[in-house]
Scaffold this motif. Structure first.
Motif, PDB file in Angstrom:
ATOM      1  N   ALA A   1     -11.586   4.909 -17.342  1.00 12.43           N
ATOM      2  CA  ALA A   1     -12.530   3.997 -17.077  1.00 12.43           C
ATOM      3  C   ALA A   1     -13.752   5.008 -16.326  1.00 12.43           C
ATOM      4  O   ALA A   1     -15.312   4.788 -16.886  1.00 12.43           O
ATOM      5  CB  ALA A   1     -11.986   3.293 -16.046  1.00 12.43           C
ATOM      6  N   LYS A   2     -13.198   6.186 -15.749  1.00  7.58           N
ATOM      7  CA  LYS A   2     -14.105   7.626 -14.908  1.00  7.58           C
ATOM      8  C   LYS A   2     -14.992   8.269 -15.947  1.00  7.58           C
ATOM      9  O   LYS A   2     -15.889   9.082 -15.462  1.00  7.58           O
ATOM     10  CB  LYS A   2     -13.672   7.647 -14.245  1.00  7.58           C
ATOM     11  CG  LYS A   2     -12.786   7.025 -13.038  1.00  7.58           C
ATOM     12  CD  LYS A   2     -11.781   7.444 -12.129  1.00  7.58           C
ATOM     13  CE  LYS A   2     -10.480   7.258 -10.919  1.00  7.58           C
ATOM     14  NZ  LYS A   2      -9.475   7.956 -10.186  1.00  7.58           N
ATOM     15  N   GLU A   3     -14.145   7.957 -17.218  1.00  8.15           N
ATOM     16  CA  GLU A   3     -14.744   8.833 -17.913  1.00  8.15           C
ATOM     17  C   GLU A   3     -16.631   8.834 -18.495  1.00  8.15           C
ATOM     18  O   GLU A   3     -16.704   7.180 -18.311  1.00  8.15           O
ATOM     19  CB  GLU A   3     -14.101   9.168 -19.639  1.00  8.15           C
ATOM     20  CG  GLU A   3     -13.164   9.670 -18.977  1.00  8.15           C
ATOM     21  CD  GLU A   3     -11.781   9.855 -20.832  1.00  8.15           C
ATOM     22  OE1 GLU A   3     -12.403   9.186 -21.498  1.00  8.15           O
ATOM     23  OE2 GLU A   3     -10.948  10.030 -20.789  1.00  8.15           O
ATOM     24  N   GLU A   4     -17.020   8.983 -18.897  1.00  7.64           N
ATOM     25  CA  GLU A   4     -18.527   9.137 -19.461  1.00  7.64           C
ATOM     26  C   GLU A   4     -18.474   8.762 -20.883  1.00  7.64           C
ATOM     27  O   GLU A   4     -17.394   9.331 -21.832  1.00  7.64           O
ATOM     28  CB  GLU A   4     -19.907  10.044 -19.249  1.00  7.64           C
ATOM     29  CG  GLU A   4     -19.900  10.373 -17.287  1.00  7.64           C
ATOM     30  CD  GLU A   4     -20.834  11.283 -16.792  1.00  7.64           C
ATOM     31  OE1 GLU A   4     -21.425  11.882 -17.890  1.00  7.64           O
ATOM     32  OE2 GLU A   4     -21.149  11.106 -15.754  1.00  7.64           O
ATOM     33  N   GLY A   5     -19.802   7.531 -21.114  1.00  7.91           N
ATOM     34  CA  GLY A   5     -20.128   7.847 -22.821  1.00  7.91           C
ATOM     35  C   GLY A   5     -19.812   6.446 -23.034  1.00  7.91           C
ATOM     36  O   GLY A   5     -19.440   5.327 -22.472  1.00  7.91           O
ATOM     37  N   ASP A   6     -20.263   6.338 -24.314  1.00  4.94           N
ATOM     38  CA  ASP A   6     -20.473   4.853 -24.747  1.00  4.94           C
ATOM     39  C   ASP A   6     -19.069   3.820 -24.525  1.00  4.94           C
ATOM     40  O   ASP A   6     -18.867   2.717 -23.672  1.00  4.94           O
ATOM     41  CB  ASP A   6     -21.053   4.367 -25.974  1.00  4.94           C
ATOM     42  CG  ASP A   6     -22.477   5.205 -26.191  1.00  4.94           C
ATOM     43  OD1 ASP A   6     -22.594   5.156 -25.179  1.00  4.94           O
ATOM     44  OD2 ASP A   6     -22.778   5.126 -27.439  1.00  4.94           O
ATOM     45  N   GLU A   7     -18.381   4.564 -24.828  1.00  7.86           N
ATOM     46  CA  GLU A   7     -16.351   3.516 -24.476  1.00  7.86           C
ATOM     47  C   GLU A   7     -16.713   3.601 -23.715  1.00  7.86           C
ATOM     48  O   GLU A   7     -16.343   2.105 -23.244  1.00  7.86           O
ATOM     49  CB  GLU A   7     -15.262   4.836 -25.202  1.00  7.86           C
ATOM     50  CG  GLU A   7     -15.651   4.982 -26.611  1.00  7.86           C
ATOM     51  CD  GLU A   7     -14.716   5.706 -27.535  1.00  7.86           C
ATOM     52  OE1 GLU A   7     -13.395   6.761 -26.881  1.00  7.86           O
ATOM     53  OE2 GLU A   7     -14.333   5.532 -28.784  1.00  7.86           O
ATOM     54  N   ALA A   8     -16.776   4.340 -22.377  1.00  7.72           N
ATOM     55  CA  ALA A   8     -16.260   3.677 -21.219  1.00  7.72           C
ATOM     56  C   ALA A   8     -17.087   2.393 -20.212  1.00  7.72           C
ATOM     57  O   ALA A   8     -16.872   2.197 -19.709  1.00  7.72           O
ATOM     58  CB  ALA A   8     -16.664   5.500 -20.353  1.00  7.72           C
ATOM     59  N   SER A   9     -18.472   2.189 -21.391  1.00 10.21           N
ATOM     60  CA  SER A   9     -18.699   1.155 -20.734  1.00 10.21           C
ATOM     61  C   SER A   9     -18.410   0.246 -21.444  1.00 10.21           C
ATOM     62  O   SER A   9     -18.569  -1.458 -20.436  1.00 10.21           O
ATOM     63  CB  SER A   9     -20.184   1.414 -21.157  1.00 10.21           C
ATOM     64  OG  SER A   9     -20.437   1.160 -23.023  1.00 10.21           O
ATOM     65  N   VAL A  10     -16.940   0.034 -22.203  1.00  8.77           N
ATOM     66  CA  VAL A  10     -16.906  -1.497 -22.157  1.00  8.77           C
ATOM     67  C   VAL A  10     -15.503  -2.400 -20.916  1.00  8.77           C
ATOM     68  O   VAL A  10     -14.979  -0.968 -20.930  1.00  8.77           O
ATOM     69  CB  VAL A  10     -15.997  -1.085 -23.794  1.00  8.77           C
ATOM     70  CG1 VAL A  10     -15.453  -2.086 -23.985  1.00  8.77           C
ATOM     71  CG2 VAL A  10     -17.375  -0.731 -24.884  1.00  8.77           C
ATOM     72  N   GLN A  11     -15.993  -2.744 -21.112  1.00 11.58           N
ATOM     73  CA  GLN A  11     -14.987  -3.423 -20.045  1.00 11.58           C
ATOM     74  C   GLN A  11     -13.379  -4.040 -20.714  1.00 11.58           C
ATOM     75  O   GLN A  11     -13.506  -4.834 -21.521  1.00 11.58           O
ATOM     76  CB  GLN A  11     -15.510  -4.683 -19.187  1.00 11.58           C
ATOM     77  CG  GLN A  11     -17.329  -3.721 -18.264  1.00 11.58           C
ATOM     78  CD  GLN A  11     -17.641  -4.799 -17.584  1.00 11.58           C
ATOM     79  OE1 GLN A  11     -17.153  -5.818 -17.361  1.00 11.58           O
ATOM     80  NE2 GLN A  11     -18.772  -4.579 -17.529  1.00 11.58           N
ATOM     81  N   ILE A  12     -12.519  -3.513 -20.021  1.00 11.87           N
ATOM     82  CA  ILE A  12     -11.181  -4.032 -20.885  1.00 11.87           C
ATOM     83  C   ILE A  12     -10.881  -4.785 -19.507  1.00 11.87           C
ATOM     84  O   ILE A  12     -10.080  -3.537 -18.258  1.00 11.87           O
ATOM     85  CB  ILE A  12     -10.652  -3.015 -21.548  1.00 11.87           C
ATOM     86  CG1 ILE A  12     -11.308  -2.455 -22.944  1.00 11.87           C
ATOM     87  CG2 ILE A  12      -9.143  -3.398 -21.868  1.00 11.87           C
ATOM     88  CD1 ILE A  12     -10.749  -1.286 -22.575  1.00 11.87           C
ATOM     89  N   GLU A  13     -10.072  -6.161 -19.363  1.00 12.53           N
ATOM     90  CA  GLU A  13      -9.625  -6.298 -18.695  1.00 12.53           C
ATOM     91  C   GLU A  13      -8.642  -7.076 -18.696  1.00 12.53           C
ATOM     92  O   GLU A  13      -8.126  -8.266 -20.162  1.00 12.53           O
ATOM     93  CB  GLU A  13     -10.171  -7.084 -17.405  1.00 12.53           C
ATOM     94  CG  GLU A  13     -11.073  -8.175 -17.945  1.00 12.53           C
ATOM     95  CD  GLU A  13     -11.709  -8.583 -17.607  1.00 12.53           C
ATOM     96  OE1 GLU A  13     -12.530  -8.016 -16.676  1.00 12.53           O
ATOM     97  OE2 GLU A  13     -13.287  -9.577 -17.872  1.00 12.53           O
ATOM     98  N   PRO A  14      -7.262  -8.123 -18.236  1.00 12.78           N
ATOM     99  CA  PRO A  14      -5.871  -8.434 -18.401  1.00 12.78           C
ATOM    100  C   PRO A  14      -6.946  -9.892 -18.546  1.00 12.78           C
ATOM    101  O   PRO A  14      -8.247  -9.865 -18.068  1.00 12.78           O
ATOM    102  CB  PRO A  14      -5.651  -9.130 -17.316  1.00 12.78           C
ATOM    103  CG  PRO A  14      -5.666  -7.673 -16.434  1.00 12.78           C
ATOM    104  CD  PRO A  14      -6.681  -6.786 -16.704  1.00 12.78           C
ATOM    105  N   SER A  15      -6.275 -11.442 -19.656  1.00 13.09           N
ATOM    106  CA  SER A  15      -6.709 -12.460 -19.614  1.00 13.09           C
ATOM    107  C   SER A  15      -5.727 -13.233 -19.998  1.00 13.09           C
ATOM    108  O   SER A  15      -4.824 -12.765 -19.779  1.00 13.09           O
ATOM    109  CB  SER A  15      -8.095 -11.897 -20.819  1.00 13.09           C
ATOM    110  OG  SER A  15      -7.041 -12.556 -21.874  1.00 13.09           O
TER     111      SER A  15
END
Length: 590
Positions: free
Chosen positions: A526-540
């Motif tokens: 999550a600390k990386e930069e770029g488009d992929e890091a902007s996608v939020q991934i969380e438990p559901s």
């Protein structure tokens, strides 16, 4: 505009005898609707806009329409071309060239074909030697024009075949350059299954007082095609395709997939099951495509797995079955795919394989296409075996001539075994050569509900659901979501379970045994930069959570690990949606 169905009471007697003879030798007795339309007096010598469906006999139709422009000059030696025919794909251009070769064969006309993937130097030599008619694809024709090999100064008529497809494939600039190089007084015949705005604009710019002809009819479908729709569990699409092939045992069948990856996968599956199958997609060279088509024509193969673009222009007289393994993207694609069969008065069958959750979408598509389809269950192994028995008995009882060696072997067999044993051995040999049918889930409400629940692969009996904050509206697609999850979570493709894509979010499974490792990797990446890091991934809580989140507008309790979403899928333009559609002037190289 002229529309509706033309009644084929007309004959080909109005044509010069040399063409009438050629048509008679090929079994043409009366014109099809589109052929009758171009033969009428008011169409003579005029620009035409013809809306005719695939398989309606339009190639012969424009060949007939050109006779008035070419007949007087065909006896002379060929110099600069008199007619130019442009088609969107190599296969269609080659098919057009073959059709015109027999139609104009008795006239001595010279026909030159110029398509991508062939030897351009040979084409240039053929053009320098003179040609009455040139058939080609836009990019290759434009190359020859710009190199000075193609002289369009004497052109009397231009035909744009499947003009809508050429514009869709990005050939507008090529078409305009070619048309601009032809004389102002030429005829322009535009054949197109549909009439979108770009086609109308093209016609307005390059045609004069064009006669509009529509032979598509009000139902837009093919009267010689029986449409069927088969509902199946999403996990049983391949099995349903196998059973449909076995049930129909068509002389030739085409199975349509949406992407080249799926073509490759399904082709491998069919080969493994024992089907004589070939594949056609954008990844195959022209030589491989030619070999595949030849295998279908000479019956070494009976099944073709193809993408929409790769199958354009294919004309296989023995094709009687089309299976839409993946649902067409729209009604026009459904028409184009299905139009590969039911040609020249022959009967054909087009079957859509429909996963249970997508039935409403397919019903809507069929209504839009004004196609009436019979909704049926996938063939069961019992039904297939019953069909096999009837076909086997019919084959074995068909009259056959035997030579002396055949009878000598038969006498030896009768001396060793009873007639019943010999017949049983023959039946067994026939059955052994047939691929085995697949067992399918019974098509009942209970079975459908069970099938739509999660089917657990080994290792996925106990899973944790996670959520991404992108969905269909942000172009989410498993083809690039899987690599993203693997990179972000430091897992492999085999460690990702079911994926459920909603309008604005996506849910997926990870085995409980690696969920902790996966979550830790997400926090680090999550600390990386770029488009992929902007996608939020969380438990559901799983896909059922989609509706609650949409209604409440509140996030789930688990903390978010990533930055604010950008509102569109990362790399959507970079990764794309794996289409098999050529762009721009790919025709030159392929």
């Amino acid at each position: 505009m002229r529309s509706g169905q033309f009644v084929s009471i007309m004959t080909f007697s109005a044509l010069p005898p040399v063409f009438g003879e050629a048509l008679a030798e090929r079994g043409y007795e009366t014109p099809t609707a589109v052929q009758a339309a171009v033969l009428e007096a008011e169409a003579a010598g005029r620009d035409l806009i013809v809306s005719a469906q695939t398989g309606s006999g339009k190639t012969v139709a424009f060949g007939i329409a050109l006779t008035s422009d070419l007949a007087e000059a065909l006896g002379d030696s060929a110099a600069a071309p008199l007619a130019l025919i442009i088609a969107p794909t190599r296969e269609l251009a080659l098919q057009v060239s073959r059709e015109l070769s027999w139609l104009y064969g008795k006239t001595g006309a010279r026909i030159t074909t110029c398509v991508g993937g062939m030897d351009a130097s040979k084409e240039r030599r053929a053009l320098r030697s003179g040609a009455h008619i040139v058939v080609g694809t836009p990019g290759r024709l434009r190359d020859h024009l710009e190199r000075g090999a193609l002289d369009l100064s004497a052109i009397r008529a231009v035909v744009l075949d499947e003009a809508d497809e050429m514009l869709d494939m990005g050939f507008r600039e090529d078409l305009e350059e070619l048309l601009d190089a032809t004389p102002d007084g030429r005829r322009t015949l535009l054949f197109s299954a549909t009439m979108p705005r770009p086609i109308v604009a093209l016609a307005k710019r390059y045609q004069r007082d064009a006669l509009r002809i529509s032979t598509a009819g009000d139902d837009r479908g093919h009267g010689d095609i029986a449409f069927q729709a088969v509902t199946v569990s999403p996990s049983e699409i391949d099995a349903a395709a196998i059973n449909l092939l076995r049930f129909h045992e068509a002389e030739t069948a085409i199975l349509f997939c949406a992407t080249r990856d799926n073509v490759r996968r399904l082709h491998a599956t069919l080969l493994e099951r024992g089907f004589a199958a070939v594949a056609l997609s954008g990844e195959h060279s022209q030589s491989e495509r030619n070999q595949a088509l030849q295998a279908l024509r000479d019956r070494r193969a009976r099944v073709c797995v193809a993408t929409d673009v790769a199958a354009r222009g294919i004309d296989l007289p023995s094709l009687s079955l089309v299976i839409h393994v993946e649902i067409p993207r729209d009604a026009e694609t459904l028409q184009h795919r299905s139009g590969r069969t039911g040609r020249a008065g022959k009967k054909g069958t087009a079957v859509l394989i429909v996963p249970y959750p997508r039935r409403k979408r397919v019903e809507s598509m069929l209504r839009g296409a004004k196609i009436k389809a019979d909704w049926i269950d996938a063939p069961t192994p019992e039904a297939i075996r019953a069909q096999d028995r009837e076909r086997l008995i019919a084959d074995l009882l068909r009259p056959v001539e035997f030579d002396e060696e055949d009878r000598a072997i038969a006498q030896r067999l009768i001396a060793e075994r009873s007639p019943e044993d010999i017949a049983a051995a023959l039946v067994q040999a026939h059955r052994a050569a047939m691929p085995q049918p697949e067992e399918l889930i019974e098509n009942t409400p209970e079975a459908r509900r069970a099938a739509q629940q999660e089917s657990h692969r080994p290792g996925f009996e106990d899973v944790v659901w996670f959520r991404l904050d992108i969905g269909r509206r942000q172009n989410a697609d498993p083809r690039w979501l899987l690599p993203l999850l693997c990179r972000r979570g430091h897992i492999t493709r085999n460690e990702v379970g079911a994926i459920r894509i909603g309008p604005n979010e996506t849910h997926f499974q990870v085995p409980s045994t690696i969920a902790g490792k996966f979550r830790s990797a997400l926090e680090r990446t999550a600390k990386e930069e770029g488009d992929e890091a902007s996608v939020q991934i969380e438990p559901s809580n799983g896909p059922s959570d989609m509706g609650r989140r949409a209604n409440s507008g509140r996030p789930n309790k688990p903390p978010r690990h990533h930055a604010k979403p950008r509102g569109s899928a990362p790399g959507a333009k970079r990764h794309g949606t794996a289409k098999d559609k050529p762009r721009g002037r790919k025709d030159r190289q392929s």
